[in-house]
Scaffold this motif. Sequence first.
Motif, PDB file in Angstrom:
ATOM      1  N   ALA A  99       0.792  -1.237   0.000  1.00 30.90           N
ATOM      2  CA  ALA A  99       0.000   0.000   0.000  1.00 30.90           C
ATOM      3  C   ALA A  99       0.824   1.288   0.000  1.00 30.90           C
ATOM      4  O   ALA A  99       0.350   2.309  -0.494  1.00 30.90           O
ATOM      5  N   PHE A 100       2.041   1.284   0.519  1.00 28.66           N
ATOM      6  CA  PHE A 100       2.717   2.563   0.753  1.00 28.66           C
ATOM      7  C   PHE A 100       2.991   3.356  -0.520  1.00 28.66           C
ATOM      8  O   PHE A 100       3.073   4.578  -0.482  1.00 28.66           O
ATOM      9  N   ARG A 101       3.126   2.704  -1.666  1.00 27.31           N
ATOM     10  CA  ARG A 101       3.365   3.426  -2.920  1.00 27.31           C
ATOM     11  C   ARG A 101       2.191   4.327  -3.301  1.00 27.31           C
ATOM     12  O   ARG A 101       2.346   5.258  -4.061  1.00 27.31           O
ATOM     13  N   TYR A 102       1.016   4.010  -2.793  1.00 29.09           N
ATOM     14  CA  TYR A 102      -0.191   4.759  -3.149  1.00 29.09           C
ATOM     15  C   TYR A 102      -0.535   5.829  -2.112  1.00 29.09           C
ATOM     16  O   TYR A 102      -1.472   6.591  -2.318  1.00 29.09           O
ATOM     17  N   LEU A 103       0.193   5.881  -1.010  1.00 31.54           N
ATOM     18  CA  LEU A 103      -0.120   6.802   0.080  1.00 31.54           C
ATOM     19  C   LEU A 103       0.708   8.072  -0.062  1.00 31.54           C
ATOM     20  O   LEU A 103       1.933   8.043   0.060  1.00 31.54           O
ATOM     21  N   PHE A 104       0.028   9.173  -0.314  1.00 33.14           N
ATOM     22  CA  PHE A 104       0.709  10.455  -0.524  1.00 33.14           C
ATOM     23  C   PHE A 104       1.515  10.833   0.717  1.00 33.14           C
ATOM     24  O   PHE A 104       1.027  10.779   1.832  1.00 33.14           O
ATOM     25  N   GLY A 105       2.758  11.209   0.505  1.00 31.02           N
ATOM     26  CA  GLY A 105       3.623  11.651   1.593  1.00 31.02           C
ATOM     27  C   GLY A 105       4.390  10.537   2.278  1.00 31.02           C
ATOM     28  O   GLY A 105       5.270  10.816   3.083  1.00 31.02           O
ATOM     29  N   LEU A 106       4.085   9.282   1.979  1.00 34.11           N
ATOM     30  CA  LEU A 106       4.777   8.169   2.634  1.00 34.11           C
ATOM     31  C   LEU A 106       5.656   7.378   1.681  1.00 34.11           C
ATOM     32  O   LEU A 106       6.298   6.421   2.080  1.00 34.11           O
ATOM     33  N   ARG A 107       5.689   7.784   0.445  1.00 31.25           N
ATOM     34  CA  ARG A 107       6.384   7.022  -0.597  1.00 31.25           C
ATOM     35  C   ARG A 107       7.863   6.839  -0.303  1.00 31.25           C
ATOM     36  O   ARG A 107       8.413   5.762  -0.492  1.00 31.25           O
ATOM     37  N   MET A 108       8.546   7.870   0.153  1.00 30.96           N
ATOM     38  CA  MET A 108       9.992   7.784   0.357  1.00 30.96           C
ATOM     39  C   MET A 108      10.362   7.369   1.784  1.00 30.96           C
ATOM     40  O   MET A 108      11.390   6.739   1.985  1.00 30.96           O
ATOM     41  N   VAL A 109       9.549   7.713   2.769  1.00 29.76           N
ATOM     42  CA  VAL A 109       9.908   7.384   4.147  1.00 29.76           C
ATOM     43  C   VAL A 109       9.527   5.960   4.522  1.00 29.76           C
ATOM     44  O   VAL A 109      10.138   5.371   5.411  1.00 29.76           O
ATOM     45  N   SER A 110       8.541   5.400   3.858  1.00 24.84           N
ATOM     46  CA  SER A 110       8.077   4.057   4.228  1.00 24.84           C
ATOM     47  C   SER A 110       9.151   2.983   4.106  1.00 24.84           C
ATOM     48  O   SER A 110       9.319   2.182   5.033  1.00 24.84           O
ATOM     49  N   PRO A 111       9.904   2.911   3.004  1.00 22.47           N
ATOM     50  CA  PRO A 111      10.933   1.864   2.938  1.00 22.47           C
ATOM     51  C   PRO A 111      11.997   2.026   4.029  1.00 22.47           C
ATOM     52  O   PRO A 111      12.522   1.032   4.528  1.00 22.47           O
TER      53      PRO A 111
END
Length: 194
Positions: A99-111
Motif C-alpha cells: 500500500a505505501f506506494r499509493y499513500l501520498f507523503g509516505l512514498r519515500m519514508v516508508s521503505p
Amino acid sequence: MGDLHSALVAYGPIAVFLGAAFEGQTAVIAGGFLAHQHLLPLWLSLSCATAGSFLIDQGLFLAGRRYRAARYVVRAAQTPAFAKALEFIERFPISYIFAFRYLFGLRMVSPIAIGVSKIGALRFTLLNLASAALWAAIFTLMGYWFGQTIEATFGRYKGFEHHLTVAAVVLVGVFVVFHIGKCAWPHLRARFSR
C-alpha cells in the motif's frame, strides 16, 4: 518533430525509470502513453517503471536497515508517532508494503521505516518486487488505455498524436517541476524565515 521522436525513443526508458524512482505515478502513466504511441514497447515501459520503483525502495530499505542502530534513528523510533507506525508495519507487513506506494507523503519514508522494523530483508525484497510490478502495471496500463481513449476521441485528426505527445511531455515536465517546488517550498520558507 523527428528530433523529438528520436529523443523520446532514446531517452524515454531512462525518463520512465527515473520518474518511477523519484516522481511516481505521473511518469509511469506517461510511459504507458508513450507505449500506446508506439514510441516505446509496452514491456519496456513496464520494466523500467518496475525497476525504478523497486530499486529506489530497496535502497531506502537498506539505508534504514543499515542505520537503524544510529543514535538519531533510535531517538526518532522512540517517539509515539514513529513507534505507532512501526507497530502498524510489523502487524500488517504485506498490506503495508503493497500500500505505501499509493499513500501520498509516505512514498519515500516508508521503505526506511520498514528497514528499521523487524521485517526480514528477503521478505521485503520479494514483497517489494511484487508490489513494484503491480504498481507499475496499474499506472502504465492507465497511460496506455488513456492513449486509446484519446486516439478514439481525436483519431479523425491526422497527425494529432504528435502534438498530443508533445503536450503530454510538456504537461509531465510542468507537473514534475510543480511537484518538486511544492515539496521544496516549506523547507525553503523555513530556512529563509530564520
